[in-house]
Motif scaffolding. Sequence first.
Motif, PDB file in Angstrom:
ATOM      1  N   THR A 171     -14.264   7.547 -15.248  1.00  0.00           N
ATOM      2  CA  THR A 171     -14.603   6.373 -15.705  1.00  0.00           C
ATOM      3  C   THR A 171     -15.648   5.283 -14.915  1.00  0.00           C
ATOM      4  O   THR A 171     -16.812   4.781 -15.553  1.00  0.00           O
ATOM      5  CB  THR A 171     -13.595   5.977 -16.880  1.00  0.00           C
ATOM      6  OG1 THR A 171     -12.552   5.911 -17.545  1.00  0.00           O
ATOM      7  CG2 THR A 171     -13.559   3.982 -16.712  1.00  0.00           C
ATOM      8  N   ALA A 172     -15.642   5.563 -13.359  1.00  0.00           N
ATOM      9  CA  ALA A 172     -15.679   4.900 -12.467  1.00  0.00           C
ATOM     10  C   ALA A 172     -17.384   5.867 -12.385  1.00  0.00           C
ATOM     11  O   ALA A 172     -17.977   4.792 -12.735  1.00  0.00           O
ATOM     12  CB  ALA A 172     -15.380   4.449 -10.997  1.00  0.00           C
ATOM     13  N   LEU A 175     -19.408   4.558 -15.625  1.00  0.00           N
ATOM     14  CA  LEU A 175     -19.839   3.542 -15.894  1.00  0.00           C
ATOM     15  C   LEU A 175     -21.416   3.275 -15.059  1.00  0.00           C
ATOM     16  O   LEU A 175     -22.276   2.440 -14.804  1.00  0.00           O
ATOM     17  CB  LEU A 175     -18.877   2.888 -15.635  1.00  0.00           C
ATOM     18  CG  LEU A 175     -17.911   2.036 -16.240  1.00  0.00           C
ATOM     19  CD1 LEU A 175     -17.184   1.235 -16.097  1.00  0.00           C
ATOM     20  CD2 LEU A 175     -18.842   1.482 -17.734  1.00  0.00           C
ATOM     21  N   THR A 178     -24.533   5.568 -16.656  1.00  0.00           N
ATOM     22  CA  THR A 178     -24.499   3.799 -17.653  1.00  0.00           C
ATOM     23  C   THR A 178     -25.176   2.624 -17.379  1.00  0.00           C
ATOM     24  O   THR A 178     -26.596   2.913 -17.972  1.00  0.00           O
ATOM     25  CB  THR A 178     -23.183   3.430 -18.464  1.00  0.00           C
ATOM     26  OG1 THR A 178     -22.478   5.032 -18.737  1.00  0.00           O
ATOM     27  CG2 THR A 178     -23.711   3.097 -19.540  1.00  0.00           C
ATOM     28  N   TYR A 179     -25.135   2.355 -16.458  1.00  0.00           N
ATOM     29  CA  TYR A 179     -25.408   1.130 -15.366  1.00  0.00           C
ATOM     30  C   TYR A 179     -26.744   1.500 -14.886  1.00  0.00           C
ATOM     31  O   TYR A 179     -27.837   0.385 -14.870  1.00  0.00           O
ATOM     32  CB  TYR A 179     -24.533   0.987 -14.438  1.00  0.00           C
ATOM     33  CG  TYR A 179     -23.824  -0.952 -15.789  1.00  0.00           C
ATOM     34  CD1 TYR A 179     -24.560  -2.064 -15.821  1.00  0.00           C
ATOM     35  CD2 TYR A 179     -22.631   0.039 -16.524  1.00  0.00           C
ATOM     36  CE1 TYR A 179     -23.643  -2.395 -16.968  1.00  0.00           C
ATOM     37  CE2 TYR A 179     -21.949  -1.167 -17.300  1.00  0.00           C
ATOM     38  CZ  TYR A 179     -22.175  -2.118 -17.292  1.00  0.00           C
ATOM     39  OH  TYR A 179     -21.432  -3.378 -18.730  1.00  0.00           O
ATOM     40  N   GLU A 244     -22.138 -10.307 -22.322  1.00  0.00           N
ATOM     41  CA  GLU A 244     -22.803  -9.161 -21.771  1.00  0.00           C
ATOM     42  C   GLU A 244     -23.956  -9.207 -22.761  1.00  0.00           C
ATOM     43  O   GLU A 244     -24.841  -8.665 -22.422  1.00  0.00           O
ATOM     44  CB  GLU A 244     -22.192  -7.981 -21.558  1.00  0.00           C
ATOM     45  CG  GLU A 244     -22.597  -7.185 -20.188  1.00  0.00           C
ATOM     46  CD  GLU A 244     -22.280  -5.962 -20.000  1.00  0.00           C
ATOM     47  OE1 GLU A 244     -22.241  -4.983 -19.420  1.00  0.00           O
ATOM     48  OE2 GLU A 244     -20.858  -5.806 -20.676  1.00  0.00           O
ATOM     49  N   LYS A 262     -21.079  -0.186 -22.814  1.00  0.00           N
ATOM     50  CA  LYS A 262     -21.116  -1.076 -21.402  1.00  0.00           C
ATOM     51  C   LYS A 262     -19.779  -1.268 -21.350  1.00  0.00           C
ATOM     52  O   LYS A 262     -18.513  -0.905 -21.619  1.00  0.00           O
ATOM     53  CB  LYS A 262     -21.975  -2.443 -21.923  1.00  0.00           C
ATOM     54  CG  LYS A 262     -21.840  -3.006 -22.643  1.00  0.00           C
ATOM     55  CD  LYS A 262     -22.390  -3.916 -23.118  1.00  0.00           C
ATOM     56  CE  LYS A 262     -21.968  -5.136 -24.463  1.00  0.00           C
ATOM     57  NZ  LYS A 262     -22.458  -4.740 -25.468  1.00  0.00           N
ATOM     58  N   LEU A 263     -19.331  -1.286 -19.937  1.00  0.00           N
ATOM     59  CA  LEU A 263     -17.975  -1.915 -19.094  1.00  0.00           C
ATOM     60  C   LEU A 263     -17.194  -2.932 -20.331  1.00  0.00           C
ATOM     61  O   LEU A 263     -16.242  -2.987 -20.605  1.00  0.00           O
ATOM     62  CB  LEU A 263     -18.193  -2.919 -17.881  1.00  0.00           C
ATOM     63  CG  LEU A 263     -16.642  -3.484 -17.672  1.00  0.00           C
ATOM     64  CD1 LEU A 263     -15.962  -2.042 -17.314  1.00  0.00           C
ATOM     65  CD2 LEU A 263     -17.651  -3.918 -16.243  1.00  0.00           C
ATOM     66  N   THR A 264     -17.803  -4.264 -20.537  1.00  0.00           N
ATOM     67  CA  THR A 264     -16.768  -5.181 -21.212  1.00  0.00           C
ATOM     68  C   THR A 264     -16.549  -4.066 -22.907  1.00  0.00           C
ATOM     69  O   THR A 264     -15.523  -4.280 -23.261  1.00  0.00           O
ATOM     70  CB  THR A 264     -17.952  -6.112 -21.557  1.00  0.00           C
ATOM     71  OG1 THR A 264     -19.126  -5.995 -21.849  1.00  0.00           O
ATOM     72  CG2 THR A 264     -17.991  -6.873 -20.757  1.00  0.00           C
ATOM     73  N   ASN A 265     -17.034  -3.408 -23.371  1.00  0.00           N
ATOM     74  CA  ASN A 265     -17.426  -2.870 -24.561  1.00  0.00           C
ATOM     75  C   ASN A 265     -16.540  -1.721 -24.211  1.00  0.00           C
ATOM     76  O   ASN A 265     -15.354  -1.473 -24.840  1.00  0.00           O
ATOM     77  CB  ASN A 265     -18.657  -2.391 -25.356  1.00  0.00           C
ATOM     78  CG  ASN A 265     -17.821  -2.133 -26.996  1.00  0.00           C
ATOM     79  OD1 ASN A 265     -18.310  -2.650 -27.967  1.00  0.00           O
ATOM     80  ND2 ASN A 265     -17.754  -0.997 -27.312  1.00  0.00           N
ATOM     81  N   THR A 266     -16.521  -0.967 -22.892  1.00  0.00           N
ATOM     82  CA  THR A 266     -15.190   0.217 -23.471  1.00  0.00           C
ATOM     83  C   THR A 266     -13.464  -0.542 -23.125  1.00  0.00           C
ATOM     84  O   THR A 266     -13.096  -0.188 -23.455  1.00  0.00           O
ATOM     85  CB  THR A 266     -15.402   0.839 -21.238  1.00  0.00           C
ATOM     86  OG1 THR A 266     -16.392   1.639 -21.600  1.00  0.00           O
ATOM     87  CG2 THR A 266     -14.224   1.305 -21.096  1.00  0.00           C
ATOM     88  N   LEU A 267     -14.141  -2.134 -22.350  1.00  0.00           N
ATOM     89  CA  LEU A 267     -12.480  -2.644 -22.044  1.00  0.00           C
ATOM     90  C   LEU A 267     -11.585  -3.385 -23.912  1.00  0.00           C
ATOM     91  O   LEU A 267     -10.554  -3.287 -23.839  1.00  0.00           O
ATOM     92  CB  LEU A 267     -13.002  -3.280 -21.044  1.00  0.00           C
ATOM     93  CG  LEU A 267     -12.762  -3.639 -19.542  1.00  0.00           C
ATOM     94  CD1 LEU A 267     -13.133  -4.905 -18.930  1.00  0.00           C
ATOM     95  CD2 LEU A 267     -11.601  -2.269 -19.408  1.00  0.00           C
TER      96      LEU A 267
END
Length: 363
Positions: A171-172, A175, A178-179, A244, A262-267
């Motif tokens: 996942t890291a 991300l 992606t970023y 975000e 995006k990170l917030t959407n992954t969570l």
Amino acid sequence: MKLTKSDSGEVMRGPAPNSTRSSYWDVWKGLAIVAVVVIHSCGELSSSPPNSLTGLFGIGLRQIVNFAVPVFLAMAGFFAGRGPSGSPVDFYRKRLVRILAPYFIWTTIYLAQDAITESLNIKEAVKAYLFGTGIGIGYFVIVLTQYTLLTPLITRIKSGRKHFLIMMTITAIGLFFTYYFPALHPESPISKFPAYALPFFVWYPFYHLGIYAAQRQAAGSSSFNGPRKFITLTFIFAIAGFIEGYFWARHGNYSFGTSQLKLTNTLYSVTFFLLILSLSRSRTVFNHDSFLALAGRNSYAVYLVHMILLTPIQRFLGSYPAIIGLQPVYIFLSTSMTLFACIALVLLLRRLLPKRLAGMILG
């Protein structure tokens, strides 16, 4: 709620309803395919300033429905994790045929349609099959195929710690990718759709989490009980995703602001799937057969078909300025008309074609 053998391995596909299917999971597949069509009906929103009422509506709506592909992948992993542990060769043969046969057939139909209006060379056709561009949004099939190939490796992992470390590590990596590309270097060729969405690691940990959840549930774990905590977390991450998304949209990257990666959407999507899982053992409104369950049973076919029907429907609706000027109405009509048309087409084909041929074409 006890899952039956027929639930194993089912994602975005399925025959007519019968006594062994789970309406609960079919309803959630139906909601996910509705979310997919909503996402593809929102194209006009990207032209609105992010601080306008329409722009804020677009960012908020996209955040709500951005669970679509992640939840489909998580459910695919969950059902694969509950399936019988047979030979990897048998698993590949059965799963890949069900995934790829309809994909290749509909990609050919899309390409034939395009060839009527524009030239198409062999190189473009090969890329269309390999990268999912033939049907426009075929990246999902390419990603699901990669996870299918990885499934026997993931299901061999029995240690919860190893599951966690692998999920967190990949996942890291996803991300960071992606970023670095779509978020910070949108001008890069890798940042263009569908290139950034094709590698399996950008969609971690959804599929792997599904397999892990299936193993834990089969072992009698109560880790995924308690829907209230997941409702709270899902709401918190939805708000964070909106914030975000607004940030990136205000900085000129609307595409990433509404991204499912995006990170917030992954969570948000992880907790959304855990919420679905936590409700699966209770009797809820999602347990009843309905139009959503029908859409869920045919969700793979709808996914493959809907772009053919969505385009002319949006063209028709776009000819009425009063409708396109009210984006909520336009998106509602575009989504509902496309879904009903897709379901009608799929049911007609299932009725007219021999069962085996229909399964090969529609999944």
